[in-house]
Scaffold this motif. Structure first.
Motif, PDB file in Angstrom:
ATOM      1  N   LYS A  97      -3.742  -8.158   7.701  1.00 52.65           N
ATOM      2  CA  LYS A  97      -2.697  -7.219   7.295  1.00 52.65           C
ATOM      3  C   LYS A  97      -2.626  -7.102   5.777  1.00 52.65           C
ATOM      4  O   LYS A  97      -2.416  -6.001   5.244  1.00 52.65           O
ATOM      5  N   GLY A 100      -5.598  -5.163   4.773  1.00 52.57           N
ATOM      6  CA  GLY A 100      -5.358  -3.801   5.229  1.00 52.57           C
ATOM      7  C   GLY A 100      -4.412  -3.047   4.302  1.00 52.57           C
ATOM      8  O   GLY A 100      -4.599  -1.848   4.061  1.00 52.57           O
ATOM      9  N   SER A 104      -5.248   0.340   2.441  1.00 51.19           N
ATOM     10  CA  SER A 104      -4.337   1.476   2.615  1.00 51.19           C
ATOM     11  C   SER A 104      -3.886   2.019   1.259  1.00 51.19           C
ATOM     12  O   SER A 104      -3.732   3.233   1.091  1.00 51.19           O
ATOM     13  N   LYS A 160      -5.062   1.189   7.403  1.00 47.62           N
ATOM     14  CA  LYS A 160      -5.167   0.139   8.413  1.00 47.62           C
ATOM     15  C   LYS A 160      -3.784  -0.113   9.022  1.00 47.62           C
ATOM     16  O   LYS A 160      -2.762   0.200   8.419  1.00 47.62           O
TER      17      LYS A 160
END
Length: 190
Positions: A97, A100, A104, A160
């Motif tokens: 995360k 990601g 992003s 993501k």
């Protein structure tokens, strides 16, 4: 759900003061600021598998850890910074995360330069909130054909943790969709 203040609200925030304030002051209100929209989408991605109140309680720590969700700053995060974030107990420490969010941020920069992130997102609803007018919580969907299209497009652009359910929750939160229940006092304040 009627509260001690005599106001009817959607049932999902319960009686937690932080959650009630979020429901009353933020959720479902149309947001047009590109950076604020980015922050909310990234936080919704971090919420996957967790409750929103968990993320809400950590929001200030996230803001501090992620440079105020400044996409230009986040796009420069390197492996050392990711490692530092993995040590930060104030946020959700999930490497995928965190990485990601960095990817992003890079995708956000491209979209913002091309057309503006806010304009891009709002184009999926023709610039105006969709008003579903649900009467019961059971009437509120978890995704839609629009959230599926937006999810697919975001992923193609490099975002993501933006599946159709996450994107639908995001759309609700930023007012692209009004899913306040019919008897909720916030319903027509957007």
């Amino acid at each position: 759900m009627e509260h001690e203040d005599g106001l009817a609200r959607c049932p999902w925030p319960g009686r937690d003061p932080l959650y009630v304030a979020y429901h009353d002051e933020e959720w479902g209100r149309p947001e047009r600021n590109s950076r604020a929209l980015f922050e909310k989408l990234v936080l919704d991605g971090f919420q996957a598998g967790l409750s929103w109140i968990t993320i809400l309680r950590k929001r200030e720590a996230f803001r501090s850890a992620f440079a105020g969700f400044d996409p230009a700053a986040m796009a420069r995060f390197d492996e050392r910074r990711v490692h530092e974030l993995m040590q930060n107990g104030g946020i959700v420490r999930n490497r995928a995360k965190i990485e990601g969010a960095v990817l992003s941020a890079r995708a956000w920069l491209d979209i913002e330069a091309a057309q503006g992130f806010s304009d891009y997102l709002w184009s999926f609803v023709d610039g105006a909130p969709i008003d579903n007018r649900p009467r019961r919580i059971a009437d509120v969907p978890t995704q839609s054909t629009i959230s599926e299209r937006l999810s697919k497009d975001l992923k193609a652009k490099g975002f993501k943790f933006c599946g159709p359910t996450i994107v639908y929750a995001f759309m609700q939160a930023v007012g692209m969709v009004n899913d306040h229940l019919a008897d909720c006092h916030v319903r027509n304040q957007g």
